[in-house]
Design an enzyme around this catalytic site. Structure first.
Site, PDB file in Angstrom:
ATOM      1  N   HIS A   8      -0.890  -0.492  -9.814  1.00  0.00           N
ATOM      2  CA  HIS A   8      -1.571  -1.396  -8.853  1.00  0.00           C
ATOM      3  C   HIS A   8      -2.029  -2.691  -9.547  1.00  0.00           C
ATOM      4  O   HIS A   8      -3.215  -3.039  -9.534  1.00  0.00           O
ATOM      5  CB  HIS A   8      -2.763  -0.681  -8.189  1.00  0.00           C
ATOM      6  CG  HIS A   8      -3.176  -1.324  -6.888  1.00  0.00           C
ATOM      7  ND1 HIS A   8      -3.587  -0.605  -5.781  1.00  0.00           N
ATOM      8  CD2 HIS A   8      -3.232  -2.625  -6.506  1.00  0.00           C
ATOM      9  CE1 HIS A   8      -3.898  -1.435  -4.797  1.00  0.00           C
ATOM     10  NE2 HIS A   8      -3.682  -2.692  -5.217  1.00  0.00           N
TER      11      HIS A   8
ATOM     12  N   ARG B 262       0.839  -1.186   0.000  1.00  0.00           N
ATOM     13  CA  ARG B 262       0.000   0.000   0.000  1.00  0.00           C
ATOM     14  C   ARG B 262       0.878   1.241   0.000  1.00  0.00           C
ATOM     15  O   ARG B 262       1.874   1.311   0.748  1.00  0.00           O
ATOM     16  CB  ARG B 262      -0.899   0.035   1.243  1.00  0.00           C
ATOM     17  CG  ARG B 262      -2.009  -1.002   1.245  1.00  0.00           C
ATOM     18  CD  ARG B 262      -3.069  -0.706   0.183  1.00  0.00           C
ATOM     19  NE  ARG B 262      -4.179  -1.654   0.192  1.00  0.00           N
ATOM     20  CZ  ARG B 262      -4.300  -2.699  -0.638  1.00  0.00           C
ATOM     21  NH1 ARG B 262      -3.367  -2.944  -1.539  1.00  0.00           N
ATOM     22  NH2 ARG B 262      -5.366  -3.473  -0.580  1.00  0.00           N
TER      23      ARG B 262
HETATM   24  C1  OXD Z   1      -5.456  -6.544  -2.759  1.00  0.00           C
HETATM   25  C2  OXD Z   1      -4.872  -5.705  -3.813  1.00  0.00           C
HETATM   26  O1  OXD Z   1      -5.631  -6.076  -1.626  1.00  0.00           O
HETATM   27  O2  OXD Z   1      -4.921  -6.118  -4.992  1.00  0.00           O
HETATM   28  O3  OXD Z   1      -5.760  -7.717  -3.031  1.00  0.00           O
HETATM   29  O4  OXD Z   1      -4.347  -4.636  -3.542  1.00  0.00           O
END
Ligand code: OXD
Length: 311
Positions: free
Chosen positions: A274, A226
């Protein structure tokens, strides 16, 4: 009895999910964000980054399924209906993609591929100094399912591999650290640092100037967890000063990454949107189906989320 399943995500149209669920549960009343119908019909929400307050507006909701392995996208909004269980997907396909992603970027750095690409552009035959795999220490922040899989694969490739978790863990062939003191020790021995931690109150901003300074000079950073873990100015300063040799970033404090952000054009940064691990209905649906059946028959759920710990 409400029995509709609402697919709350803008990432795809949800048809693969509908197909996978119907193969096991028979015909279902499948709703999407643009077609929610009467919200009182909705029993289950399959959610990825739901609009704030939406799930709380389903009066008969009985189960919330996070379509990501991370659940911060659900918990952040703080407006979930009280007492409704939250479960996450557990997706071997996604776990495998994540470790592939880490291995690809780590090997690309380890084997100087970017330097060779630059040499090729100027037609230079220029072997780089070789670093023995045994001397490239990999450190993994987070030893949940993804961290453990990633760690085992790096160890199998011969890299000295260590991992850090909040509470103590013992894993074969992996050096493990835990707690605040262990965090500093893990950083100090990591030539390649890979972040797979969940985003919680405790991990937000964890990777600040002090953390980057604690890495060995020339360390490489891969974030596939993240963006909220990273203090961006601190990372950029560590890259600009030469303390870090580079970074691959798949996740950001703000997504999509704004066009003016320095990461886009930084010569030492690789940006991906992402995509390190995409939820795959084929591999993720069995656990979701199991939970829907369990909820309907009053059995204990699997892969439950503890909203207090944030994962
Ligand atoms: C998840 C993501 O949390 O793809 O699976 O970020």
């Amino acid at each position: 009895m409400p029995d509709a399943i609402a697919y709350i995500s803008r990432d795809t149209d949800g048809q693969l999910w509908k197909k996978a669920l119907e193969a096991a549960l028979g015909p279902i009343d499948f709703r999407t964000l643009d077609n929610l119908g009467d919200k009182a019909d909705i029993e289950v929400a399959l959610a990825w980054k739901p609009p704030a307050g939406l799930i709380a507006s389903f009066p008969n909701i009985r189960l919330i399924v996070s379509l990501g392995m991370g659940v911060d996208h659900l918990l952040a909004e703080d407006e979930l209906p009280a007492g409704v269980p939250i479960v996450r997907i557990m997706d071997d396909g996604l776990v495998g993609q994540m470790s592939e992603y880490a291995i690809y970027w780590a090997l690309r750095h380890h084997r100087d591929i970017d330097k060779y690409a630059a040499s090729q552009r100027t037609k230079q035959w220029k072997p780089e100094e070789f670093v023995d795999t045994l001397h490239r220490r990999v450190g993994i922040l987070g030893l949940g399912t993804i961290g453990q899989d990633t760690a085992a694969k790096f160890a199998a490739l011969g890299f000295p591999t260590a991992g850090w978790s909040r509470t103590q863990k013992t894993l074969p062939g992996i050096e493990t650290f835990h707690g605040p003191d262990g965090f500093k020790r893990l950083l100090a021995r990591s030539d390649i640092l890979i972040d797979v931690l969940p985003l919680t109150r405790d991990t937000r901003g964890l990777l600040d100037a002090a953390a980057f300074a604690a890495l060995p000079k020339g360390a490489y950073f891969i974030n596939m967890a993240r963006g909220g873990h990273v203090v961006d100015e601190a990372l950029l300063a560590a890259l600009d000063s030469g303390h870090l040799s580079g970074a691959t970033l798949d996740v950001f404090n703000q997504e999509p990454l704004p066009p003016e952000h320095r990461y886009w054009t930084h010569p030492k940064v690789h940006v991906t949107p992402h995509v390190a691990g995409a939820t795959n209905p084929r591999t993720a649906s069995p656990g979701v189906i199991e939970n829907i059946k369990r909820r309907r028959t009053g059995q204990t759920l699997i892969h439950t989320v503890d909203p207090k710990s944030g994962y």
